[in-house]
Structure formats: C-alpha cells, structure tokens
Design an enzyme around this catalytic site. Structure first.
Site, PDB file in Angstrom:
ATOM      1  N   ASP A 130     -17.806 -19.279  42.756  1.00 12.19           N
ATOM      2  CA  ASP A 130     -18.437 -20.513  43.361  1.00 12.19           C
ATOM      3  C   ASP A 130     -19.551 -19.449  43.602  1.00 12.19           C
ATOM      4  OD1 ASP A 130     -19.417 -22.300  45.738  1.00 12.19           O
ATOM      5  OD2 ASP A 130     -18.285 -23.823  44.970  1.00 12.19           O
ATOM      6  N   HIS A 155     -21.944 -22.668  49.670  1.00  8.38           N
ATOM      7  CA  HIS A 155     -21.887 -23.739  49.196  1.00  8.38           C
ATOM      8  C   HIS A 155     -20.327 -23.062  48.616  1.00  8.38           C
ATOM      9  CE1 HIS A 155     -20.128 -26.041  44.953  1.00  8.38           C
ATOM     10  NE2 HIS A 155     -21.567 -26.494  45.587  1.00  8.38           N
ATOM     11  N   SER A 186     -18.463 -31.301  44.313  1.00 10.28           N
ATOM     12  CA  SER A 186     -18.114 -30.080  44.516  1.00 10.28           C
ATOM     13  C   SER A 186     -17.180 -29.984  45.749  1.00 10.28           C
ATOM     14  CB  SER A 186     -19.301 -29.011  45.298  1.00 10.28           C
ATOM     15  OG  SER A 186     -20.384 -28.609  43.820  1.00 10.28           O
TER      16      SER A 186
END
Length: 757
Positions: free
Chosen positions: A153, A217, A544
């Site tokens: 990520d 994220h 996600s």
C-alpha cells in the site's frame, strides 16, 4: 495549510482517487533518449541446464539480455530496475523502443509489456462480524497470534497506537524481513517496513522514500487488518468505541509501493518478490488495474501465484468501478477477490423540509451548534447548467446561494467534499448532496467542510420536486450522531465492482463481500486542529477497506488452522458466508432489491462459521495448471504464471467449471457436468445430504446425493449436471441458485450462476 484545503486534499486522495501504477535515473543526467524510454516488465527463460545458486547468478543472467551500449542513442546504460527471484523469471528495465527490440532478439526472451499503473482502490466491524473478545474465533485463533500479514500500500504511520506492540511476542523465527524506518519505529507488532519506488525514481527522477505513509491509505488498511486494541477511538466525536483490527495480535509487514498518485507495476512485483522471501503468511493488496488483463499479463496474478506456491494466502480488492457488470479486477482463482458491503452503523444527518418531510442521510461532520430553524432551500442547478447542478468549482453565483441550504447533485467526477467547498465559497450555509441514479441508496459518511448530509437518489428526487412546487422552499439539517442497528446491513455498496470475471467467466467473482463502507481505522493526520494526532482515526469507503478485513479473517483462520492451504482457507470463508441481512431478508444492493451473485459472490463473510466449515474445496498450486491450459493459454503463457516450463500437451486440460472451486459459474447451452472434491475438516464421523435451489430454467442433478465420512481429512467426490429446461428464462441472460451440503452441524453453501447461450 488552511484546514479546509488540507481535509479536502486528504479525503480526495483517500475516498476517490485512483492511484496508478507506473515504473533509477537521476533527473539531472537524464538524456533525451532516456527520457523517451519506458519501464518494461520482461519475462525470460532460465538458462538451459543451469540452476541458479546465488542471486548474483540471476542478476548476471538478466543483465545478459540488456542491449549493448553500441546500439544505444544515449550515453546512459539502460537501467535494470528490479531483478525478480520469487514471483517470476524476469526483470524490470527502463528501455527505449530500439533497446527493447534488441532485448527481444536475445535467446531466452519470452515477452515484455510496458508497466501499467494500479489504483488504490475499526471501532465496530469486528463486533458486526461476530468477533467477541473472550470467546469464539478470536479466542480460538488467539487473535491471529504468530501470523504475519504483508500489506502492499502507501506505507505506514509507525507511531500510531494501533501499531503498539503491548502484549505482542517477537515475530516467528522464519521472519527474514527488515525495517527501513528509523531504529525505534518497528516493534513486535510492526515487524517490517520497506519501500519500493525504483520505478517511480526512474520515471520521474525522484529520490528514494522511506515507507512512511503520506496519504493515509496504507495506515488505514494496515490497522483494519491487524491494528491493536485502542480505547476511545472516534472521528470528530462520532463512531466512538474501541478500535481493533480483525487480527489484533497478528504481526504487520509493510511494503510501500504507492508514491503520491503512482503505484508502479514493477514496484508492486518487487514488493511481492520481497514479501514471499521475507516469510509473510497473508498478503493484502488494496490495489488494482483499471481493466483486467489475461492472467499471464497480470503482475498481481503472477505474483500471487508464486505466493500460494509458498503457502501464502492472498487477498485483493475487487475494485471500485461498480455497479457496472464486468467491472471486476483481481479475478484469478488463486486470489480471494473481495467486494464491499455496508455495516449497521450510520452517522445520521437528516434533511428536514418545510413541508415536514424528513430524509435520513449521512455525514461525519456533525456540528453541535447548527440551528434546527428552517432556512431558504435552493437547487444548485436552477440556472439549467449541468456544472452548477453538480456544484463544480466556480459554478455557483454568490448572490443566489448566500445564507441558503443548497441541493447539489452527485457525479461529474467532482469529489463529494469539493461540492461542499463550492457551496461554502458561494456563501451557502449547508448542503444536501443527492445521489445520482446509479448509486441509488448507497451513501457515504464524509468529513464535510460545512453542515451537510448525503441522501439517496430517491430522497433527492423528492427534495427537488418540493423545491419546484413550493413558493418559499425551506430546509435544515438535523444531526443525530451515531446509530447502530441498520436492519438493511450488510448491503452491497454501489461502488463495489461486479462480475462476470472477464478473463475467466467460468470462475464466479467476487468471492466474498466484507465491510467496506464508512470504516473507521487509523489515520496519520489530525482531522482538525483540536485532535490529538496520536489518537487520530478516519472513516473511509472502498473495496480497499473490505480487502484488509478479509486479510485479517484469513490470518485468524491461519492461526487457528496452521495446516490449511490457501485454497482451504478461501473455501472456508466462501462456503460459510451469510446471504441474509439483519432483518433476515436477502442482502440488497444500491437499489434496495436483492443483490445478485455477480455483486455478492458467496455472500457476506462470517468469520466464526468459517473457522468450522465442515467441508472444504481444497486445491494445490499444480491443480491450476490444467485449468490454465483449458483457458487456451499456450505453454509460454502458462509457464509465466507457474514460474516454470509447462507443456499443456502433457497435461489433461480442464474447462473452467471443472476447477475444484467453491462456487459454480456455468455458461449453459447443452448440458454440462462438472465434478468437485470436498475434504472433511469437521468431525471424523459425519454425513451430508444435498440440497439444491436450482436456477430458474435449469435442472441440477447431483450424484451421489449423500456423502459419508469416517475420518478427518477424508475426501469425497461428487458430480453436478446442469441442463437447460427452457421454462420461463429465455429472456434472461443470467439465472442463479444455490447448492448446499447439509449435515447435523454444518451447511456448506456454493452459489450457482448460469449464463444462457
């Protein structure tokens, strides 16, 4: 930075932005020829009659494919960016077209393609999924203790309390990874953190970056999978509770592959290569291409196959391109492909109209001092311009909207937060954001920049009608805070990508759906100036978010059943899934109608039932070879995936439907028969009877109709014949049903999708 701009930028990155993957050249020395070059993923054969003993041997062999300086238009030697050892036979290099042609002429060259860009696709979710601290799966799996989850990520925020190692043992001896953060940043929870951005450096001339998270994220996904217990988590006073990842005692290994908007394919392959060698048990990838290529040209699929060959479980996001059919990515059958569903928590903001009608919506920003007094209500698109209706930047006239509640429409490629920013710029005091028709009833709770609520398309349609009919339309927003128990949960999110699985329509995807809407998890930055950055959390939506939920579940099952293969774990997750919501009706989608299995796959994950599935559809990596040959792939293409020479002429190719998969996707003209083999992982002495809900217009016959087991791990085979009986379904493209093996204790459920031809 102005806090409004800061929040807008961060949330645009988090909720909607598609991060692209792309491909070491110093910017100052890059020549004209080099600047016209591209990064290529290059597959080559191994040298005949020689085994690689050392990594130096591999590097030397790969470098032998590089063009000689005499044919180059540049003084710069073409750069070998990565040499891959575990996930493929080949390398990544930055080459011009002329140089690529020279590589293609070398003996042993197989194929090359320009690298592509991939896209970046909790306080309550463990409880919603039935995980309880002192009993059940959490206790039986010891909270995932001893399992290593690798997260590919945007990096990590190491000092966040979600990554505290209090009560954590050291990593298992097999761990070979390393920490590229400062010396004290890693611990027994965060055991490794590495950064892979050589491709980004080669493409843009950027400097090497540490694996710190710059957009949030990666921190969010990592804490969702395996965050530690953190008291007093909240987002702007909402969704209060104890935050915990799904596998709170699992170890985390972080592989940073996204830098700004770039997640280059060669960097992702390098991270997969490292994760396999480092010794992770589960790999979680919340990334995906815009469109699914064939598996032999899909680096994630190739890398994931190498991982399962080492017994590593791989979970990937299905994509955020729903609700369109055929929008799914990461559909290789050896990957768990995860769609997104809602949870039963809502952060309610109600639009109240002057006619007394009220419409519940959602917003994380819940100002306590907003007046319940009705204010003038106006439609942003009253001038007839589409850009105004969408509240595009600069589209609203200050005079028309000052002091009013403004109804904006969703869509147009404009972020939900940005629309509120435009309303605020024009002097509006509040925003009602109505869904577009395609998103229906699927809502998102956002950290808006002014009092706002996000309502359904149906609600917005009524509000617009009220504005058009009332002489002095008025409205306000009533902020009601966090409510638990939405009976429609779980519902499939509108953005969650749908099947069919275009590279392999005979494999039903997604496999499963899990929590992916309004998920609270760790965040690197305070959302306002009053927040304590050490206790910062944020709410995000996307596949996600659902992917690391399933990665955490896989870690729990790996801890509870260390001898189960990746295929057995996936089967357990799929065949034990829920297909009903909290009000005991079928799971719905954004239309509030029952979702089809192109949206749900096997259904909503049920971790506790997955821990004791009764039977599993097990497979070993070599079992995929006949399937790949059956897809029509040649020896070269199959060899790229299998990472070894393969001859389909020496393999009994099978159709897709014959793969021992826990679901059925049948293209039905003439009758078809498929076999399946189940392995008993329940009680030694048990028996199962078949129960079938046949798709409309299809006859389903199963032989035998009973299965008897006398010992654990005993295998039994059955056959299923699908026949079109032509009653009432000729006008429909798809029909769906269920096949279940039922014992006194277990129900082993497989969805059936039939496409008529």
């Amino acid at each position: 930075m102005d806090s409004f701009i800061f929040i807008v930028l961060i949330l645009m990155l988090s909720f909607h932005i598609h991060f692209s993957q792309g491909g070491e050249l110093p910017a100052a020395t890059e020549s004209t020829a080099t600047s016209s070059s591209k990064t290529y993923i290059i597959h080559v054969k191994g040298p005949e009659g020689k085994a690689f003993a050392q990594s130096e041997d591999i590097d030397s062999w790969y470098h032998s494919f590089m063009p000689s300086p005499t044919i180059m238009n540049s003084k710069e030697q073409p750069r070998m960016i990565y040499s891959y050892r575990n996930v493929m036979s080949g390398f990544a290099a930055r080459l011009t077209q002329e140089e690529l042609k020279a590589v293609e002429n070398k003996n042993g060259f197989i194929s090359a393609h320009p690298e592509r860009m991939l896209h970046l696709q909790t306080t309550h979710t463990p409880k919603f999924l039935g995980l309880q601290q002192h009993m059940g799966l959490w206790k039986e799996s010891n909270f995932g203790k001893g399992v290593i989850i690798g997260i590919l990520d945007s990096g990590i925020t190491p000092n966040h309390p979600s990554f505290s190692d209090a009560g954590m043992p050291p990593p298992p001896p097999k761990w070979k990874g390393r920490c590229e953060l400062n010396v004290t940043a890693c611990n027994n929870k965060l055991i490794g953190a590495r950064s892979f951005n050589l491709a980004a450096m080669a493409m843009k001339g950027e400097k090497a970056e540490a694996p710190n998270d710059e957009n949030g994220h990666g921190t969010h996904t990592a804490s969702t999978a395996a965050g530690a217990f953190v008291d007093h988590a909240e987002v702007l006073g909402n969704a209060k509770g104890i935050a915990a990842g799904i596998a709170p005692l699992a170890h985390l290994a972080i592989y940073k592959v996204c830098f700004g908007e770039d997640c280059p394919e060669s960097d992702i392959l390098a991270a997969l290569d490292a994760a396999v060698e480092d010794g992770v048990d589960v790999i979680s990838i919340s990334l995906g291409l815009s469109e699914p290529p064939p598996f032999f040209n899909d680096s994630t699929a190739i890398g994931a196959f190498a991982a399962i060959q080492k017994g590593i479980f791989v979970s990937c996001a299905a994509g955020n391109s729903g609700p369109s059919d055929g929008s799914l990515v990461n559909g290789a059958p050896w990957i768990l492909t995860v769609g997104a569903s809602t949870i039963d928590r809502s952060i309610v903001a109600t639009a109240k109209l002057g006619n007394g009608r009220e419409f519940d919506g959602e917003s994380v920003f819940q100002p306590s001092n907003f007046s319940p007094t009705l204010l003038p209500l106006v439609y942003a698109g009253k001038n007839g311009k589409q850009e105004s209706a969408l509240c595009a930047n600069g589209s609203l006239n200050d005079i028309d909207f000052r002091g009013k509640v403004v109804l904006c429409e969703r869509g147009g490629g404009i972020g939900r937060i940005d629309k509120g920013g435009e309303v605020k710029r024009a002097g509006g005091v509040a925003m009602i954001l109505m869904n577009d028709e395609i998103n229906g009833f699927s809502l998102s709770a956002d950290v808006h920049v002014l009092p706002a609520t996000h309502v359904s398309y149906a609600a917005g349609f009524e509000i617009k009608a009220y504005i058009n009919s009332a002489s002095t339309p008025a409205a306000t927003i009533l902020f009601k805070g966090t409510l638990i128990g939405n009976p429609l949960a779980p519902a499939v999110a509108s953005f969650s990508s749908r099947g069919p699985n275009l590279p392999s329509p005979g494999i039903l995807k997604p496999d499963i759906v899990g929590p992916g809407v309004n998920i609270l998890a760790a965040w690197p930055f305070p959302l306002d100036n009053n927040n304590n950055s050490k206790l910062t959390f944020n709410i995000m939506s996307g596949t996600s978010m659902s992917c690391p939920h399933l990665s955490g579940v896989a870690a729990l099952l790996k801890s509870s059943h260390p001898n189960w293969s990746p295929a057995a774990i996936k089967s357990a997750i799929m065949t034990s899934a829920d297909i009903i919501n909290l009000e005991h009706k079928l799971i719905v989608d954004e239309t509030l109608h029952p979702a089809n299995i192109l949206a749900t796959g096997s259904g909503q994950v049920n971790p506790s039932r997955a821990n004791d599935p009764g039977l599993v559809y097990d497979m070993q990596p070599d079992d995929y070879i006949p399937y790949l040959c059956g897809l029509g792939y040649g020896d070269t293409e199959v060899g790229i995936i299998a990472h070894r020479p393969t001859k389909c002429s020496e393999t009994s190719s099978i159709p897709e439907g014959e793969l021992n998969y826990p679901s059925f996707s049948v293209v039905l003209g003439s009758s078809q028969t498929f076999t399946r083999t189940v392995t008993n992982v329940g009680a030694a002495h048990s028996s199962y009877v078949i129960m079938v809900t046949a798709p409309e217009g299809v006859d389903v016959k199963v032989q035998p109709n009973k299965l008897y087991f006398s010992e654990e791990y005993q295998k039994e085979t059955y056959s299923v014949t699908f026949s079109h009986i032509g009653s009432g379904n000729e006008t429909e493209e798809y029909a769906q049903g269920i096949l279940q093996w039922v014992s006194a204790k277990h129900t082993v459920r497989s969805p059936i999708l039939v496409k008529f031809v």
